[in-house]
Design a protein around this motif. Structure first.
Motif, PDB file in Angstrom:
ATOM      1  N   LYS A  14     -18.964   2.499  62.796  1.00 23.47           N
ATOM      2  CA  LYS A  14     -19.191   1.794  61.633  1.00 23.47           C
ATOM      3  C   LYS A  14     -20.237   1.261  62.557  1.00 23.47           C
ATOM      4  O   LYS A  14     -19.926   0.934  64.096  1.00 23.47           O
ATOM      5  CB  LYS A  14     -18.350   0.771  61.228  1.00 23.47           C
ATOM      6  CG  LYS A  14     -17.329   1.798  60.269  1.00 23.47           C
ATOM      7  CD  LYS A  14     -18.081   2.445  59.119  1.00 23.47           C
ATOM      8  CE  LYS A  14     -18.851   1.464  57.919  1.00 23.47           C
ATOM      9  NZ  LYS A  14     -18.877   2.193  56.382  1.00 23.47           N
ATOM     10  N   ASN A  15     -21.069   0.366  62.143  1.00 25.91           N
ATOM     11  CA  ASN A  15     -21.915  -0.776  61.966  1.00 25.91           C
ATOM     12  C   ASN A  15     -20.585  -1.994  62.716  1.00 25.91           C
ATOM     13  O   ASN A  15     -20.641  -2.063  61.423  1.00 25.91           O
ATOM     14  CB  ASN A  15     -22.855  -1.212  61.778  1.00 25.91           C
ATOM     15  CG  ASN A  15     -24.577   0.147  61.559  1.00 25.91           C
ATOM     16  OD1 ASN A  15     -24.302   1.372  62.309  1.00 25.91           O
ATOM     17  ND2 ASN A  15     -24.756   0.229  60.461  1.00 25.91           N
ATOM     18  N   ALA A  16     -21.369  -2.971  63.331  1.00 20.62           N
ATOM     19  CA  ALA A  16     -20.763  -4.237  63.302  1.00 20.62           C
ATOM     20  C   ALA A  16     -21.683  -4.792  63.521  1.00 20.62           C
ATOM     21  O   ALA A  16     -22.127  -5.436  65.164  1.00 20.62           O
ATOM     22  CB  ALA A  16     -19.553  -4.133  64.207  1.00 20.62           C
ATOM     23  N   THR A  22     -19.174  -0.410  65.857  1.00 23.50           N
ATOM     24  CA  THR A  22     -17.203  -0.224  67.113  1.00 23.50           C
ATOM     25  C   THR A  22     -17.097   1.234  66.424  1.00 23.50           C
ATOM     26  O   THR A  22     -17.316   1.379  65.158  1.00 23.50           O
ATOM     27  CB  THR A  22     -17.120  -1.516  65.723  1.00 23.50           C
ATOM     28  OG1 THR A  22     -15.692  -1.834  66.657  1.00 23.50           O
ATOM     29  CG2 THR A  22     -17.042  -1.303  64.663  1.00 23.50           C
TER      30      THR A  22
END
Lengths: 100, 449
Positions: A14-16, A22
């Motif tokens: 996922k985008n963090a 991440t």
């Protein structure tokens, strides 16, 4: 021939935020967690994601059998060269990793 | 002392279970809180200052929440209103709210928290050394700040609390951190900061921290030193593992969460099952930062795009697709230079090979020869006209370029007419910096209606 995907419960990326990616590796149990922990060395992550080792952050959550890896996004989210806005496909690189 | 926060879902616009919402209302919550945005949908929304979700879905979901609020006479809060939380998206949301109030015969007191930032303020802060790069932040210059179409500051507990303290029935906040929306009311009512922020993070995506994420609605009941998470749909359960695991979700660090004014530290948090559906959490801590700061987000126009799609089914071409696309690039380069007078520093042409490695690019390890390949041609140029012209120069090459000197010209498949489209401005994110503030309200404005 087994892959990392075969011996884990779930691998998710996922985008963090727009600048970090991440990757969460959920293992079935302590045995799997110990095994996966040894496979996912900074050398391996650096080779697979083509990033320098000192940019990799690895977190261990033994209680939940989760290994978390945070790296700079291969391309900034939504920039001209980005291929995956939500970053969810980057987990496939780990899922399809052949293990011995 | 307790504070009960009802969270209908992870974001307004993605729907929630109405039955679960009814259950939630029966528990007599003190406040209803919902998040309206994120950067996760990409830079175009912030760049344009618009919402990702349709006006009609937003209005329908907001209507139910406005009715729920009125029935219990409790405050209703939305943060990051209109996806990006700029002043323009907040105004859009305020207009929907006023429209609904009229339709429902309500006369709510509304507070609006504005989070858009002036470029002058941010440039001055850069000059004074008040901007601090966060993790993996790109370099920032005055020119880049000047080129932003929108910059927002992320509000935290201090700003949301000011809005709650107006006594408003409905609070429409611009860009805010998800967790702060939930944490503000409990902190205002004496809950320890670490506990309130941790509950905020766990509740930010609604029922995502439960065994049935799609149901949306959860209730978090705070006391001074702990909080209880309970999903409102009957077939959803919160378990110690489902709740604890939410700390890894979309966070770069699973133990430390950076928020306006400090950090949440959950390393010593304890998750306890209290019944079949609920989990109680204790032990989380809050660490104040020395100088108060909040995070900034910005987007600018990096170019203008034109997009083509051509389908290659001929085996000879599928097998030699890399040679085909690189020859087209070379031919186009010469034509563009001769006719438009542009060099490769003025534009980019990318070919993404769908069926080969369009998703992962040079990270792909599983490459086979498929029966067909979709070639996605992406032109990025410095003006809309250049992008369209280059797209049109590419078209005959994509239609007929032959790998072989002899023989008939091939013709490839275009699924659309026109075969290339102007995709408009290409926005990109450019700020991942914190700004130091003397007073948390220095760069935020509160309005009451």
């Amino acid at each position: 021939m087994k892959t990392l995907g075969d011996i884990t419960r779930k691998i998710r990326s996922k985008n963090a935020g727009p600048f970090s990616l991440t990757i969460d590796v959920f293992c079935f149990d302590q045995y799997g967690y110990d095994k996966v922990r040894k496979i996912l060395t900074p050398e391996k992550i650096s080779e697979l994601y083509k990033i320098s080792q000192d940019e990799i952050k690895k977190f261990l959550i033994p209680k939940l059998h989760i290994i978390k890896i945070t790296i700079p996004r291969p391309e900034i989210q939504g920039s001209s060269f980005d291929r995956d806005l939500h970053g969810a496909s980057f987990s496939i690189i780990l899922e399809e990793l052949v293990i011995h | 002392m307790t504070a009960k926060v009802l969270i209908p879902s992870g974001a307004l616009g993605i729907t929630y279970s109405k039955t679960a919402l009814k259950e939630g209302l029966k528990k007599n919550p003190d406040i209803i809180v919902i998040d309206g945005g994120s950067t996760d949908s990409g830079p175009a929304y912030l760049g344009q200052g618009i919402s990702k979700y349709s006006r009609s879905t937003t209005k329908a979901e907001w209507k139910t929440l406005m009715e729920a609020r009125a029935s219990l006479k409790i405050p209703l809060v939305i943060g990051s209103a209109g996806t990006c939380g700029t002043n323009s998206s907040v105004d859009w949301f305020l207009e929907i709210t006023k429209e609904l109030a009229k339709e429902l015969g309500q006369r709510p007191k509304i507070a609006v928290l504005r989070c858009s930032q002036s470029k002058t303020t941010i440039k001055d802060a850069l000059k004074k050394g008040l901007l601090k790069p966060l993790q993996y932040a790109p370099p920032i210059t005055e020119e880049r700040i000047q080129s932003c179409t929108n910059i927002v500051g992320l509000a935290g507990v201090e700003q949301i609390t000011k809005a709650i303290n107006t006594g408003a029935d409905i609070i429409i906040a611009g860009r805010s951190t998800d967790a702060s929306l939930i944490a503000s009311y409990p902190i205002l009512n004496g809950v320890e900061e670490g506990i309130a922020w941790h509950g905020g993070k766990i509740g930010e995506c609604g029922a995502f921290c439960s065994t049935n994420p799609k149901t949306g609605v959860i209730l978090i009941s705070f006391e001074k030193k702990g909080f209880t998470v309970e999903p409102m749909e009957k077939d959803a359960q919160a378990t110690p593992d489902s709740v604890a695991a939410h700390m890894v979700y979309e966070n770069s660090d699973p133990f430390i969460l950076r928020e306006p004014g400090g950090c949440l530290d959950v390393e010593s948090a304890f998750y306890e099952k209290i019944n079949e559906r609920s989990v109680h959490v204790t032990g989380s801590k809050w660490i104040d930062e020395k100088e108060y700061s909040i995070k900034l987000e910005g987007a600018y126009v990096a170019g203008y795009q034109n997009v083509s799609i051509v389908l290659i089914r001929d085996k000879k071409y599928v097998e030699h697709i890399d040679a085909w696309t690189s020859q087209i690039k070379e031919k186009a380069k010469t034509l563009i230079s001769q006719t438009l007078g542009l060099e490769t520093t003025n534009y980019q042409i990318q070919f993404r090979l769908i069926g080969k490695n369009a998703t992962l690019g040079n990270l792909e390890t599983n490459i086979n020869v498929p029966c067909e390949i979709g070639v996605l041609g992406i032109v990025t140029a410095q003006s809309p006209n250049d992008a369209e012209e280059i797209g049109k120069i590419l078209n005959p090459l994509l239609l007929h370029h032959s790998l072989f000197e002899k023989g008939e010209l091939p013709t490839f498949a275009f699924p659309f007419s026109p075969p290339s489209f102007n995709a408009g401005a290409k926005y990109e994110f450019c700020l991942n910096h914190a700004i130091n503030l003397k007073d948390p309200m220095d760069i935020f404005q509160l309005e009451e209606y």
